[in-house]
Structures are given as structure tokens and as C-alpha cells.
Design a protein around this motif. Structure first.
Motif, short mmCIF file in Angstrom:
data_model
loop_
_atom_site.label_atom_id
_atom_site.label_comp_id
_atom_site.label_asym_id
_atom_site.label_seq_id
_atom_site.Cartn_x
_atom_site.Cartn_y
_atom_site.Cartn_z
N ILE A 101 0.63 -1.09 -0.01
CA ILE A 101 0.01 0.03 0.09
C ILE A 101 0.94 1.49 0.11
N ILE A 102 2.10 1.10 0.58
CA ILE A 102 2.83 2.61 0.76
C ILE A 102 3.04 2.99 -0.62
N PRO A 103 3.53 2.26 -1.78
CA PRO A 103 3.92 2.79 -2.89
C PRO A 103 2.68 3.59 -3.68
N LEU A 104 1.45 2.84 -3.27
CA LEU A 104 0.28 3.17 -3.81
C LEU A 104 0.03 4.55 -3.58
N ILE A 105 0.22 5.00 -1.89
CA ILE A 105 -0.30 6.26 -1.29
C ILE A 105 0.96 7.41 -1.92
N THR A 106 2.29 6.71 -2.25
CA THR A 106 3.40 7.67 -2.62
C THR A 106 2.81 8.17 -3.99
N PHE A 107 2.51 7.24 -4.94
CA PHE A 107 2.39 7.83 -6.17
C PHE A 107 1.16 8.32 -6.51
N ARG A 108 0.07 8.39 -5.79
CA ARG A 108 -1.16 8.79 -6.10
C ARG A 108 -1.33 10.36 -5.14
N ASP A 109 -1.27 11.26 -5.99
CA ASP A 109 -1.42 12.57 -5.12
C ASP A 109 -2.87 12.75 -4.66
N GLU A 110 -4.12 12.30 -5.53
CA GLU A 110 -5.20 12.72 -5.13
C GLU A 110 -5.44 11.59 -3.76
N LEU A 111 -4.71 10.33 -3.74
CA LEU A 111 -5.16 9.53 -2.83
C LEU A 111 -4.47 10.25 -1.34
N ARG A 112 -3.26 10.75 -1.69
CA ARG A 112 -2.50 11.39 -0.52
C ARG A 112 -3.58 12.47 0.21
N ALA A 113 -3.86 13.44 -0.73
CA ALA A 113 -4.75 14.49 -0.34
C ALA A 113 -5.84 13.92 0.48
#
Length: 197
Positions: free
Chosen positions: A103-115
Motif C-alpha cells: 500500500i505504501i507505494p500506492l499512497i506515494t504515487f497517487r497525489d489525490e489519494l494522499r490529499a
């Protein structure tokens, strides 16, 4: 693709399907089509339950982060028992399981998800790492209060070293996760000057 397949607890089935895709194909392979294909349902099922794919991913991460909180409580319950290094070795091995690491790379590379994660949990842009950091920091502080970690220990720096080093050890999934000896070596090295013998 079947459209008449009834899903019991569709949200959970979609989450489980996403987890399987993520573990098999990585963050780059996780698409709404891949998730619904894996779940054996029409693409519209996902959009019936979530506003969009980023909303789905946000709920997926928050769901898996909640599961991680339960594992983190085990570390808190070990305060004052066993050895500090042994407790942290076991905790890092459990907390950096295959799903959190994927999951960590998924969060890292998806700006909208992080926001969206920051909106859902202020300060929680990297949700999985936040849970692990909180657990390790809380554990070290409790052990310091008991005198098993030296009074002058910099808990923030130790936590950063343990969580960052742990993540690096577990991030390469191709040869499989590191063995307990490798995790133990990291932990004992980081704690060498602060753990009371």
C-alpha cells in the motif's frame, strides 16, 4: 463480464479483490477494471459504492490502516515484558506485512489519494507509515518511562531509524520478506546505545 453476480458485503469483497491485485501486480496494476475483474463483478458495482476510484482507494487504505492499529496494540501490550529489541523485531515483522508494504507505494504515487487521506486523518497522508510510527514511538516512550530505554534517548530519531530501516528491509518483495535475524540486526543496531542491559 458478468453483470448479474450478487456480492454480499460488496465493499469488503472489493477491498479483498484490490488487495489481491495489489499483491500480485503492484500499485501500477491496481485499476478499477482490475479490481472489478478480480471480484467477478461489473465495473458499475464499484461506482455504486464509491464516488470514484480515489474514494475507493481512500477507504481501502483506511480499512487496512485500522487493521494495522490492532496489530500495533500488541506492541503496546508488550511494554515491560521480554526484551525491547525482541518486542520491536516481532512488531516490525508483523507491521510491515505484505499488504502494508504494497500500500505504501500506492499512497506515494497517487497525489489525490494522499490529499484525501490527509483530509480523512489530518497528518495521515502516508497512513500506513503513520500507524507504524505511532506504535513504535509510543512503545519506546513507554519503555523509557520504565527505565528499559535510557532517559536521554531521542525517541523521534530512534523511531525514524526503526520505521525507515524496517520499510527499506521489507520494501523489496521479490526475494520475499527479510528473515527475523535481519530485522533483529537492524533493531539491535539502532538501539545499541539506548537499551539498558
Amino acid at each position: 463480464m458478468p453483470t448479474g453476480v450478487h456480492l454480499r458485503d460488496a465493499r469488503q469483497q472489493l477491498f479483498d479483490a484490490a488487495e489481491r491485485v495489489l499483491l500480485r501486480d503492484g500499485a501500477g496494476g491496481l485499476t478499477s477494471r482490475a479490481v472489478t475483474d478480480e471480484a467477478g463483478c461489473a465495473k458499475g458495482v464499484l461506482h455504486r459504492h464509491f464516488a470514484d476510484f480515489d474514494a475507493f482507494l481512500t477507504d481501502l487504505v483506511l480499512d487496512r490502516a485500522a487493521e494495522l492499529d490492532a496489530r500495533a496494540r500488541t506492541l503496546g501490550g508488550s511494554v515491560g515484558t521480554g526484551t525491547v529489541a525482541g518486542n520491536l523485531t516481532a512488531a516490525l515483522t508483523a507491521l510491515f506485512g505484505p499488504v502494508p508494504v504494497a500500500i505504501i507505494p500506492l499512497i506515494t504515487f497517487r497525489d489525490e489519494l494522499r490529499a484525501r487521506l490527509r483530509e480523512a486523518t489530518p497528518g495521515g497522508g502516508i497512513a500506513i507509515l503513520a500507524q507504524i510510527t505511532t506504535a513504535v514511538s509510543g512503545y519506546l516512550a513507554a519503555e523509557r518511562a520504565l527505565g528499559r530505554v535510557s532517559a536521554g534517548a531521542d525517541i523521534d530519531s530512534l523511531t525514524l531509524s526503526l520505521v525507515g530501516g524496517g520499510h527499506l528491509l521489507f520494501a523489496d518483495r521479490d526475494p520475499g520478506p527479510p528473515d527475523e535475524a535481519a530485522v533483529g540486526k537492524l533493531v539491535t543496531t539502532v538501539l545499541a546505545d539506548v537499551v539498558r542491559r
